[in-house]
Design a protein around this motif. Sequence first.
Motif, mmCIF file in Angstrom:
data_model
loop_
_atom_site.group_PDB
_atom_site.id
_atom_site.type_symbol
_atom_site.label_atom_id
_atom_site.label_comp_id
_atom_site.label_asym_id
_atom_site.label_seq_id
_atom_site.Cartn_x
_atom_site.Cartn_y
_atom_site.Cartn_z
ATOM 1 N N ARG A 178 -40.767 57.588 -41.374
ATOM 2 C CA ARG A 178 -39.499 57.836 -42.056
ATOM 3 C C ARG A 178 -38.408 56.901 -41.547
ATOM 4 O O ARG A 178 -37.603 56.382 -42.316
ATOM 5 N N ASN A 179 -38.384 56.661 -40.237
ATOM 6 C CA ASN A 179 -37.383 55.757 -39.674
ATOM 7 C C ASN A 179 -37.574 54.336 -40.179
ATOM 8 O O ASN A 179 -36.609 53.611 -40.425
ATOM 9 N N VAL A 180 -38.834 53.938 -40.320
ATOM 10 C CA VAL A 180 -39.112 52.592 -40.824
ATOM 11 C C VAL A 180 -38.549 52.425 -42.222
ATOM 12 O O VAL A 180 -37.889 51.444 -42.546
ATOM 13 N N THR A 181 -38.786 53.408 -43.086
ATOM 14 C CA THR A 181 -38.358 53.294 -44.475
ATOM 15 C C THR A 181 -36.854 53.460 -44.631
ATOM 16 O O THR A 181 -36.262 52.908 -45.556
ATOM 17 N N GLU A 182 -36.205 54.213 -43.738
ATOM 18 C CA GLU A 182 -34.779 54.472 -43.881
ATOM 19 C C GLU A 182 -33.912 53.421 -43.206
ATOM 20 O O GLU A 182 -32.836 53.091 -43.683
ATOM 21 N N GLU A 183 -34.370 52.877 -42.074
ATOM 22 C CA GLU A 183 -33.519 52.021 -41.269
ATOM 23 C C GLU A 183 -33.767 50.532 -41.489
ATOM 24 O O GLU A 183 -32.908 49.713 -41.217
ATOM 25 N N MET A 184 -34.932 50.152 -41.952
ATOM 26 C CA MET A 184 -35.240 48.741 -42.139
ATOM 27 C C MET A 184 -34.888 48.289 -43.549
ATOM 28 O O MET A 184 -35.073 49.033 -44.507
ATOM 29 N N ASP A 185 -34.383 47.073 -43.677
ATOM 30 C CA ASP A 185 -34.215 46.520 -45.005
ATOM 31 C C ASP A 185 -35.563 45.968 -45.464
ATOM 32 O O ASP A 185 -36.553 45.988 -44.729
ATOM 33 N N ALA A 186 -35.617 45.479 -46.685
ATOM 34 C CA ALA A 186 -36.892 45.057 -47.265
ATOM 35 C C ALA A 186 -37.553 43.950 -46.450
ATOM 36 O O ALA A 186 -38.770 43.952 -46.249
ATOM 37 N N ARG A 187 -36.754 43.003 -45.960
ATOM 38 C CA ARG A 187 -37.325 41.886 -45.205
ATOM 39 C C ARG A 187 -37.926 42.362 -43.892
ATOM 40 O O ARG A 187 -39.040 41.965 -43.526
ATOM 41 N N GLU A 188 -37.212 43.231 -43.178
ATOM 42 C CA GLU A 188 -37.720 43.746 -41.914
ATOM 43 C C GLU A 188 -38.950 44.622 -42.136
ATOM 44 O O GLU A 188 -39.886 44.617 -41.337
ATOM 45 N N MET A 189 -38.931 45.369 -43.234
ATOM 46 C CA MET A 189 -40.077 46.219 -43.535
ATOM 47 C C MET A 189 -41.315 45.376 -43.817
ATOM 48 O O MET A 189 -42.424 45.697 -43.385
ATOM 49 N N LEU A 190 -41.121 44.270 -44.533
ATOM 50 C CA LEU A 190 -42.239 43.378 -44.821
ATOM 51 C C LEU A 190 -42.805 42.796 -43.525
ATOM 52 O O LEU A 190 -44.024 42.703 -43.355
ATOM 53 N N LYS A 191 -41.926 42.435 -42.592
ATOM 54 C CA LYS A 191 -42.378 41.925 -41.297
ATOM 55 C C LYS A 191 -43.174 42.991 -40.551
ATOM 56 O O LYS A 191 -44.206 42.707 -39.937
ATOM 57 N N TYR A 192 -42.673 44.220 -40.618
ATOM 58 C CA TYR A 192 -43.346 45.320 -39.924
ATOM 59 C C TYR A 192 -44.741 45.552 -40.497
ATOM 60 O O TYR A 192 -45.726 45.654 -39.764
ATOM 61 N N PHE A 193 -44.830 45.621 -41.828
ATOM 62 C CA PHE A 193 -46.124 45.853 -42.462
ATOM 63 C C PHE A 193 -47.080 44.683 -42.217
ATOM 64 O O PHE A 193 -48.284 44.876 -42.036
ATOM 65 N N THR A 194 -46.551 43.465 -42.214
ATOM 66 C CA THR A 194 -47.388 42.296 -41.942
ATOM 67 C C THR A 194 -47.950 42.353 -40.528
ATOM 68 O O THR A 194 -49.122 42.039 -40.292
ATOM 69 N N ARG A 195 -47.115 42.771 -39.591
ATOM 70 C CA ARG A 195 -47.573 42.901 -38.207
ATOM 71 C C ARG A 195 -48.645 43.977 -38.084
ATOM 72 O O ARG A 195 -49.634 43.817 -37.366
ATOM 73 N N MET A 196 -48.462 45.081 -38.806
ATOM 74 C CA MET A 196 -49.466 46.142 -38.805
ATOM 75 C C MET A 196 -50.788 45.633 -39.381
ATOM 76 O O MET A 196 -51.866 45.962 -38.883
ATOM 77 N N LYS A 197 -50.697 44.810 -40.428
ATOM 78 C CA LYS A 197 -51.894 44.250 -41.053
ATOM 79 C C LYS A 197 -52.623 43.319 -40.095
ATOM 80 O O LYS A 197 -53.864 43.294 -40.036
#
Length: 238
Positions: A178-197
């Motif tokens: 929930r914190n990831v989706t609420e606090e990160m903007d789209a660019r940061e979220m993409l970086k986060y998901f890419t790192r998870m991948k």
Amino acid sequence: MESVLEEQNIEDVPKVGMCFGTIEDANQFYQNYGKRVGFVTKIRFTRRVGKDKVPKNQMITCNREGKRKSRVSPIEKTNPRTNYNCPARISIRLNKEGLWIISKVCLDHSHPCDPEMAKLLTRNREMTMHMCRVIERNDEAGVRPSKTYQVLVGEAGGFSKINLMEKDVRNYLSRKVRNVTEEMDAREMLKYFTRMKEMNSDFYFDIELDQNKHLKTIFWANARSRAAYEYFGDIVSG
């Protein structure tokens, strides 16, 4: 109760005249004492003075103080709670030097105190940074929360050594997403998901943009969720 107190260092037991730098320090001291003895504390009242409402006195009690009458029948209650009119408490006051002094103490309880049970009460449960890292690492690897909890219990040396419940692991994972989706903007979220991948090839995500290139929808699934879907053939939450 006496056997519990005998195991405490004299500095750990509240007594009249003890000083604290702040009201928060005094609260934390009594809360820590309650955790060791086996009860939960609560602030009964705080007297404030002046336009700025500066606190001058405070009473902190066992959370089982007082008697409460409920309009709901005890038979109908799904989570009944019993109050024992417990007298255990401390009173603190602010002196002229700006220190908080314990002015009154009662250590007696009208009910049994159990340190082992007290550790599992919501206020006393704790999650260290190491626990957080283990939970995150196992989740990224597709390990179920129940298995992760067993790992943490094993590291602690048994259920009696850990101030945590299995649902705390699940709640932590829910808050993290929930914190990831609420606090990160789209660019940061993409970086986060890419790192998870990169950390786990079974992690999947998909982002849809609208006509103005604004974030429209997000979908992600970790390895555990994908494995559950393959097995059950339906959406499964964990």
